[in-house]
Motif scaffolding. Structure first.
Motif, PDB file in Angstrom:
ATOM      1  N   LEU A   1      40.760  67.119  28.046  1.00  0.00           N
ATOM      2  CA  LEU A   1      41.432  65.871  27.667  1.00  0.00           C
ATOM      3  C   LEU A   1      41.106  65.546  26.216  1.00  0.00           C
ATOM      4  N   GLN A   2      42.126  65.212  25.485  1.00  0.00           N
ATOM      5  CA  GLN A   2      41.958  64.726  24.115  1.00  0.00           C
ATOM      6  C   GLN A   2      42.816  63.479  23.975  1.00  0.00           C
ATOM      7  N   THR A   3      42.142  62.361  23.807  1.00  0.00           N
ATOM      8  CA  THR A   3      42.850  61.088  23.767  1.00  0.00           C
ATOM      9  C   THR A   3      42.804  60.501  22.364  1.00  0.00           C
ATOM     10  N   GLN A   4      43.729  59.640  22.118  1.00  0.00           N
ATOM     11  CA  GLN A   4      43.782  58.907  20.857  1.00  0.00           C
ATOM     12  C   GLN A   4      43.501  57.442  21.164  1.00  0.00           C
ATOM     13  N   ASP A   5      42.435  56.934  20.594  1.00  0.00           N
ATOM     14  CA  ASP A   5      42.100  55.529  20.753  1.00  0.00           C
ATOM     15  C   ASP A   5      41.473  55.051  19.451  1.00  0.00           C
ATOM     16  N   TYR A   6      41.039  53.807  19.451  1.00  0.00           N
ATOM     17  CA  TYR A   6      40.473  53.239  18.226  1.00  0.00           C
ATOM     18  C   TYR A   6      39.027  53.666  18.076  1.00  0.00           C
ATOM     19  N   ALA A   7      38.704  54.132  16.892  1.00  0.00           N
ATOM     20  CA  ALA A   7      37.360  54.626  16.603  1.00  0.00           C
ATOM     21  C   ALA A   7      37.072  54.422  15.123  1.00  0.00           C
ATOM     22  N   SER A   8      35.798  54.456  14.789  1.00  0.00           N
ATOM     23  CA  SER A   8      35.378  54.392  13.393  1.00  0.00           C
ATOM     24  C   SER A   8      35.370  55.796  12.802  1.00  0.00           C
ATOM     25  N   GLY A   9      35.258  55.847  11.497  1.00  0.00           N
ATOM     26  CA  GLY A   9      35.271  57.133  10.818  1.00  0.00           C
ATOM     27  C   GLY A   9      36.553  57.316  10.028  1.00  0.00           C
ATOM     28  N   GLY A  10      36.479  58.117   9.005  1.00  0.00           N
ATOM     29  CA  GLY A  10      37.633  58.338   8.151  1.00  0.00           C
ATOM     30  C   GLY A  10      38.701  59.166   8.829  1.00  0.00           C
ATOM     31  N   THR A  11      39.908  58.998   8.368  1.00  0.00           N
ATOM     32  CA  THR A  11      41.030  59.771   8.878  1.00  0.00           C
ATOM     33  C   THR A  11      41.452  60.883   7.923  1.00  0.00           C
ATOM     34  N   GLN A  12      40.949  60.836   6.684  1.00  0.00           N
ATOM     35  CA  GLN A  12      41.261  61.868   5.702  1.00  0.00           C
ATOM     36  C   GLN A  12      39.953  62.477   5.189  1.00  0.00           C
ATOM     37  N   SER A  13      40.001  63.752   4.847  1.00  0.00           N
ATOM     38  CA  SER A  13      38.783  64.439   4.419  1.00  0.00           C
ATOM     39  C   SER A  13      38.235  63.860   3.118  1.00  0.00           C
ATOM     40  N   TRP A  14      39.113  63.395   2.210  1.00  0.00           N
ATOM     41  CA  TRP A  14      38.634  62.870   0.931  1.00  0.00           C
ATOM     42  C   TRP A  14      37.873  61.562   1.097  1.00  0.00           C
ATOM     43  N   GLN A  15      38.031  60.888   2.225  1.00  0.00           N
ATOM     44  CA  GLN A  15      37.343  59.625   2.441  1.00  0.00           C
ATOM     45  C   GLN A  15      35.838  59.805   2.668  1.00  0.00           C
ATOM     46  N   LYS A  16      35.386  61.031   2.794  1.00  0.00           N
ATOM     47  CA  LYS A  16      33.958  61.270   2.976  1.00  0.00           C
ATOM     48  C   LYS A  16      33.144  60.816   1.767  1.00  0.00           C
ATOM     49  N   ILE A  17      33.797  60.676   0.624  1.00  0.00           N
ATOM     50  CA  ILE A  17      33.075  60.225  -0.567  1.00  0.00           C
ATOM     51  C   ILE A  17      32.527  58.816  -0.383  1.00  0.00           C
ATOM     52  N   PHE A  18      33.132  58.029   0.506  1.00  0.00           N
ATOM     53  CA  PHE A  18      32.669  56.667   0.736  1.00  0.00           C
ATOM     54  C   PHE A  18      31.325  56.625   1.461  1.00  0.00           C
ATOM     55  N   TYR A  19      30.902  57.745   2.035  1.00  0.00           N
ATOM     56  CA  TYR A  19      29.568  57.775   2.637  1.00  0.00           C
ATOM     57  C   TYR A  19      28.494  57.516   1.577  1.00  0.00           C
ATOM     58  N   LEU A  20      28.736  57.982   0.356  1.00  0.00           N
ATOM     59  CA  LEU A  20      27.777  57.733  -0.726  1.00  0.00           C
ATOM     60  C   LEU A  20      27.663  56.237  -1.020  1.00  0.00           C
ATOM     61  N   VAL A  21      28.779  55.515  -0.922  1.00  0.00           N
ATOM     62  CA  VAL A  21      28.749  54.076  -1.165  1.00  0.00           C
ATOM     63  C   VAL A  21      27.906  53.372  -0.099  1.00  0.00           C
ATOM     64  N   LEU A  22      28.157  53.693   1.165  1.00  0.00           N
ATOM     65  CA  LEU A  22      27.396  53.054   2.241  1.00  0.00           C
ATOM     66  C   LEU A  22      25.917  53.422   2.157  1.00  0.00           C
ATOM     67  N   LEU A  23      25.633  54.686   1.825  1.00  0.00           N
ATOM     68  CA  LEU A  23      24.237  55.121   1.714  1.00  0.00           C
ATOM     69  C   LEU A  23      23.545  54.442   0.545  1.00  0.00           C
ATOM     70  N   MET A  24      24.222  54.331  -0.587  1.00  0.00           N
ATOM     71  CA  MET A  24      23.636  53.700  -1.765  1.00  0.00           C
ATOM     72  C   MET A  24      23.330  52.231  -1.503  1.00  0.00           C
ATOM     73  N   ILE A  25      24.237  51.535  -0.855  1.00  0.00           N
ATOM     74  CA  ILE A  25      24.009  50.123  -0.556  1.00  0.00           C
ATOM     75  C   ILE A  25      22.809  49.965   0.371  1.00  0.00           C
ATOM     76  N   PHE A  26      22.709  50.831   1.373  1.00  0.00           N
ATOM     77  CA  PHE A  26      21.594  50.720   2.313  1.00  0.00           C
ATOM     78  C   PHE A  26      20.262  51.013   1.616  1.00  0.00           C
ATOM     79  N   ILE A  27      20.219  52.071   0.803  1.00  0.00           N
ATOM     80  CA  ILE A  27      18.965  52.403   0.103  1.00  0.00           C
ATOM     81  C   ILE A  27      18.564  51.282  -0.844  1.00  0.00           C
ATOM     82  N   THR A  28      19.534  50.738  -1.559  1.00  0.00           N
ATOM     83  CA  THR A  28      19.241  49.636  -2.477  1.00  0.00           C
ATOM     84  C   THR A  28      18.735  48.419  -1.719  1.00  0.00           C
ATOM     85  N   ASN A  29      19.367  48.097  -0.602  1.00  0.00           N
ATOM     86  CA  ASN A  29      18.892  46.987   0.224  1.00  0.00           C
ATOM     87  C   ASN A  29      17.468  47.223   0.704  1.00  0.00           C
TER      88      ASN A  29
END
Length: 883
Positions: A734-762
């Motif tokens: 079974l493979q279902t489509q429902d609402y989930a977190s995470g990027g939908t495009q491969s280029w959006q992985k760059i935003f992980y650096l933003v979330l990581l930087m904010i957390f480390i700075t905090n």
């Protein structure tokens, strides 16, 4: 000083003394100061008798024109020494002082008098103000000050500066509150709470983005949250994290820079350092005030602040890309699904009960039969026409082929919203087969998907989110390990002589006494009605497998051209039905149809709001979901004996037996035109075998509705229909489509650096405030910076910045915060010696201790606090120029 302490000067009168009581005699001035102690030489200014005021007196007393210069001689522009001599530098006149109208007049030149008149008119609104409260000190022109360093480039530059000290008024700024808050103060607690909130939630946001949780039934139309609510909550939390981060980081910057400015061994702070606060709060200043960026960004703290500003600016975007719920497919998971089972496979009674008709059995006992025949004809003709449409398109586009594997796939329709696609399996070479039996033959086998998977996918027990639960946007894929129904259609050309034993009209006519006519030797194949069936051999027995169980079909007559006749045997154990057709050339074709469950297939189902797609997947050695993988003991070739009862109603509904009355059925006409005329498939036409398989495809779908998901009936053999349906499980992916977190495009992985930087700075900020729990006043905040700078002495280190702002080396001047211990006053001062070798004279503020030693003032809490911070060792946070 020019006057003795005992002299009386109206400028040093008590605050309560009216201005009119003051006398401006040159020998009556009094200086208020602590004897024997150096005076705090702050560059403030005193306004004495202005020229305009002196002119006011002289103008009211008529004097000869020639005596004007004499009358105002020595007074200049109202800046006077006690001995009446001119000065060459002009202190500014503070707002609020008055002049004695009874002071002696001096003589003015016409140009000087005109200038004095302008000065008088421009300051007229201030001349009547009350004199501010303050204390008096002595202004010494010989002491270096801002106006002496800069020079007074005005029309009064020629005034004489060699004059004794003038009495000026000083406004002391004694701090009212300590500049370091306690650990339990509101400021300290608020910063800690904001730092904890920002750190915890930025960490949660980072974990959510990495783990990509699926929300399943939580975010559906009838779930706990709707999509709009979930998106709004996510955006609100992301914004609160961003705002709390900015607040905490700005406070962190303020603490670092303020403590650095207070430390004795620190290198101080620069204007470029102070601008880092604006980077985070107003990222646009990185472009509008780039002059400060190029200096501050070269330091470690500047790089850190620049990264924090950029990441804070796009944090909400990163949250929307990686954390906000979006509709996406999950991983392919192996599951066991459940489906309802109510009857055996190809149960004609159960199929009839599922047909809806307004005619009740009380009105017509054959209402169910009538309904099911109409249903057969409707679905079969729909599938047939769709198949013919595909053929027409392929012929027009040149995609026709003589290879069955490359020809159009079987098609069908289920519940009017699900497209069905079958498979051609067990493909045989028509040419080889025809050559083997010396006649034109075609043998095709078609597999259709198990229709019970459709109902199982929607069963609440399986908990699969349907597209309608997601506002019509969702979809899912199921591949079920269940057997697939298959139909085999074998057609062979035959002559009238070969068919005679199976055609009733060709049988010999018996006499009344039961004996046959004399010419028995002329019967085809020496057919003898007195012989047992096992001995009634025909040329077609080996082809169709006629035997004692699978007996010969009996047709009433040979049909006319474009006609067909149909036969099914009611003999127990029979597993096939037969069709006899006559082509336009009056050649005859006999076809057999039989149905079984194949273990070499699996059923795939794709559902979306626009409809579903059900298809079979067969004979793939890499298919790990083939039913034979789940049930290794299952075997093929077990033909259903129940299906012939379903097929009888199907054939009547399609008028396949209309040839018995020479009915000229349109369906029969088309089928007879598809009879092959050569031992190979025609690339431009489907064969009669393919057409019959398509027409029979709907019976396969109806036969598997609420039928077992295994290859046998595992309930009582005497009860083909269950009173209450039972659940039966089967393996599936079974493979279902429902609402989930995470990027939908491969280029959006760059935003992980933003979330990581904010957390480390905090985390860094929280660690800093956890160690330094007594924050000092943030002197970089605009209101604090304004107060401190306004009450600090001028400095030539930033000469020329008062109009257009600082530029160039102004951004590099280091400043420290110093304390006037006697007056409990903090002020900015440029670091001594910073410009050595650059030809710049850096003005140092001269402090007055009032005759008291440092030891005597150690009891002051402000001094103790300042001394402790001044001597504090460097923090483990070694950002920037030096902490």
């Amino acid at each position: 000083m020019a006057s003795s302490p005992d002299s009386t000067d109206p400028l040093l009168r008590p605050q309560s003394t009216p201005l009119s009581d003051a006398s401006f005699g040159s020998g009556n001035s009094t200086v208020v100061a602590s004897p024997g102690s150096p005076i705090y030489q702050r560059p403030v200014y005193q306004r004495v008798n202005s020229l305009a005021e002196q002119m006011d007196v002289s103008f009211n007393s008529p004097q000869p024109h020639d005596d004007i210069n004499t009358a105002y001689e020595g007074h200049g522009l109202g800046i006077s020494n006690s001995d009446g001599q001119k000065r060459n530098s002009v202190p500014r006149v503070p707002v609020g002082s008055k002049s004695d109208p009874n002071s002696p007049a001096s003589t003015l030149s016409p140009s000087t008098a005109k200038l004095a008149g302008k000065l008088y008119r421009s300051l007229g609104s201030h001349l009547e103000e009350e004199e501010p409260v303050g204390q008096y000190t002595t202004y010494n022109p010989s002491t270096p000050s801002l106006h002496q360093n800069f020079g007074a480039n005005s029309e009064l530059e020629d005034l004489n500066s060699s004059s004794p000290p003038t009495m000026v008024k000083e406004f002391p700024c004694r701090t009212r509150r300590p500049f370091q808050a306690g650990r339990g103060s509101r400021l300290a607690v608020t910063i800690i709470l904001l730092a904890v909130y920002s750190t915890v939630f930025s960490g949660i946001w980072l974990v959510i983005a990495i783990t990509k949780p699926r929300y399943g039934h939580t975010i559906i139309i009838a779930g706990k949250l709707s999509l709009n609510t979930a998106s709004l909550l996510c955006a609100a939390f992301a914004k609160s994290i961003e705002l709390s981060f900015v607040t905490v980081f700005v406070a962190f910057l303020g603490q670092l820079l303020s403590t650095r400015a207070l430390r004795r061994k620190g290198k101080g702070v620069t204007i470029a350092d102070m601008a880092m606060r604006s980077w985070v709060i107003q990222p646009g200043t990185l472009l509008t005030h780039f002059a400060s960026v190029k200096y501050a960004a070269a330091t470690l703290l500047g790089v850190f602040a620049l990264l924090a500003a950029l990441t804070a600016m796009v944090y909400t975007t990163a949250s929307d890309a990686l954390v906000a719920p979006k509709l996406k497919f999950g991983k392919l998971e192996n599951r066991q699904l459940w489906g309802r089972v109510s009857a055996t496979f190809a149960n004609p009674a159960f199929i009839g009960l599922q047909c809806n008709t307004p005619i009740s059995p009380n009105v017509d006992t054959e209402s169910a039969t009538t309904c099911i025949q109409i249903q057969h004809s409707g679905q079969a003709y729909h599938n047939y026409m769709q198949f013919l449409d595909i053929w027409t398109e392929n012929i027009a586009s040149g995609n026709s082929s003589g290879d069955l594997a490359q020809r159009p796939e079987p098609v069908g329709m289920l519940y009017d919203n699900t497209t069905v696609t079958g498979s051609w399996i067990n493909i045989q070479n028509m040419t080889l087969l025809s050559n083997e039996y010396h006649r034109t033959m075609n043998n095709v086998t078609m597999a259709m998907p198990h229709a019970g998977v459709f109902a199982a996918a929607r069963d609440s027990r399986n908990g699969i989110i349907q597209p309608q639960d997601l506002n019509g946007l969702g979809e899912y894929y199921i591949q079920a390990s269940v057997p697939s129904p298959v139909v085999n259609v074998l057609c062979a050309n035959a002559s009238a002589e070969e068919l005679a034993p199976m055609v009733f009209s060709k049988w010999p006519k018996p006499n009344n006494n039961g004996t046959t006519t004399p010419n028995t030797t002329t019967w085809p194949n020496n057919y003898n009605l007195t012989l047992p069936d096992s001995e009634k051999n025909t040329e077609l027995d080996d082809i169709f497998g006629f035997n004692d169980v699978q007996v010969h079909p009996i047709f009433p007559k040979l049909p006319l051209k474009y006609n067909t006749v149909f036969n099914y045997s009611a003999i127990y154990g029979a597993n096939a039905v037969y069709l006899l057709a006559t082509s336009a050339e009056e050649t005859y074709t006999l076809c057999s149809l039989r149905v079984a469950l194949s273990p070499n297939c699996s059923t795939a189902y794709h559902s979306s709001m626009s409809g579903g797609h059900l298809n079979s997947h067969c004979n793939d050695p890499n298919d790990h979901l083939a039913y034979s993988r789940s049930e290794p003991k299952a075997h093929s070739g077990v033909w259903s004996t129940d299906w012939i009862n379903v097929a009888s109603e199907w054939a009547l509904g399609l008028s396949l037996n209309a040839g018995i009355t020479d009915g000229q059925s349109t369906n029969a006409r088309l089928l007879t035109q598809l009879i092959p005329t050569s031992p190979e498939l025609d690339p431009s036409l489907p064969s009669i075998s393919e057409a019959l398989a398509i027409l029979a495809g709907n019976t396969l779908l109806l036969s598997t509705i609420e039928a077992p998901f295994i290859h046998y009936w595992n309930y009582s053999q005497t009860v083909p229909t269950l009173k209450d349906s039972q659940y039966q499980r089967f393996n599936a992916t079974l493979q279902t489509q429902d609402y989930a977190s995470g990027g939908t495009q491969s280029w959006q992985k760059i935003f992980y650096l933003v979330l990581l930087m904010i957390f480390i700075t905090n985390l860094c900020c929280l660690g800093y405030f956890a160690v330094h729990r007594s924050p000092v006043t943030d002197f970089i905040e605009p209101q604090n910076l304004f107060s401190l700078a306004l009450n600090s002495p001028p400095s030539a280190a930033i000469e020329g910045s008062c109009g257009g702002g600082p530029e160039g080396e102004h951004f590099q001047v280091p400043w420290s915060i110093e304390l006037d211990k006697e007056k409990q006053h903090l002020y900015f001062e440029s670091k001594e010696g910073w410009a050595q070798g650059k030809g710049r004279a850096v003005h140092r503020h001269q402090r007055s201790w009032g005759g008291r030693t440092d030891h005597e003032m150690e009891g002051s809490p402000v001094v103790r606090m300042y001394s402790r911070l001044k001597k504090k060792r460097t923090s483990f946070l070694w950002w920037g120029r030096g902490s």
